[in-house]
Design a protein around this motif. Structure first.
Motif, PDB file in Angstrom:
ATOM      1  N   ASP A  63       0.860  -1.179   0.000  1.00 31.22           N
ATOM      2  CA  ASP A  63       0.000   0.000   0.000  1.00 31.22           C
ATOM      3  C   ASP A  63       0.898   1.232   0.000  1.00 31.22           C
ATOM      4  OD1 ASP A  63      -1.376   2.200   1.838  1.00 31.22           O
ATOM      5  OD2 ASP A  63      -2.945   1.063   0.811  1.00 31.22           O
ATOM      6  N   THR A  65       0.573   4.226   0.980  1.00 33.32           N
ATOM      7  CA  THR A  65       0.637   5.027   2.207  1.00 33.32           C
ATOM      8  C   THR A  65       1.430   4.300   3.296  1.00 33.32           C
ATOM      9  OG1 THR A  65      -1.490   4.170   2.989  1.00 33.32           O
ATOM     10  CG2 THR A  65      -1.536   6.220   1.728  1.00 33.32           C
ATOM     11  N   ARG A  66       1.450   2.980   3.272  1.00 30.69           N
ATOM     12  CA  ARG A  66       2.157   2.214   4.301  1.00 30.69           C
ATOM     13  C   ARG A  66       3.660   2.171   4.081  1.00 30.69           C
ATOM     14  NH1 ARG A  66      -0.316  -3.122   6.187  1.00 30.69           N
ATOM     15  NH2 ARG A  66       1.057  -2.583   7.884  1.00 30.69           N
TER      16      ARG A  66
END
Length: 142
Positions: A63, A65-66
């Protein structure tokens, strides 16, 4: 009536090996000051530098954002550079640094030395065929 399967499913064969190899990699990565995600980022950037964060996340199947904390950590360690894209200043381009490549290479060498524990159980011909087939399956992924 169908006959029973002649071999175990791929996941049934690969999962135990993947768990063992991943567990064996952790102390090597820790010794080199890397996390599994950090190592994955460095390997991907070494194959193709100057990726956007979104393209990198897609390439390593994370992901977007991760992975930002991982990118922050790698940048603080001097292993990657993030620069604004001259065509779109909202986008950051990523590149591995020479020190990032050096730590990735050192970790990868140690990891592959450890993998010889499993690969040495195969004859040289079978080992080459296994690695070639595994690479073909990996390359065939969308």
């Amino acid at each position: 009536m169908t006959s029973p399967p002649q071999r175990p499913d791929l996941a049934a064969m690969l999962a135990p090996l993947l768990r063992e190899t991943a567990a064996a990699e952790l102390p090597v990565l820790e010794e080199h000051g890397l996390t599994m995600w950090g190592y994955s980022v460095l390997v991907a950037l070494d194959r193709s530098s100057m990726r956007t964060q979104a393209a990198l996340a897609e390439a390593i199947r994370a992901d977007k954002t991760r992975i930002i904390p991982t990118l922050d950590e790698l940048q603080a360690q001097g292993y990657i550079e993030r620069r604004p894209d001259p065509d779109d200043r909202r986008v950051r381009l990523l590149a591995i640094t020479e020190s990032g490549r050096a730590v990735k290479d050192a970790a990868q060498t140690a990891i592959q030395r450890g993998e010889d524990r499993w690969l040495s159980k195969l004859s040289p011909t079978d080992r080459d065929a296994f690695l070639r087939a595994l690479q073909q399956l990996t390359d065939a992924q969308p």
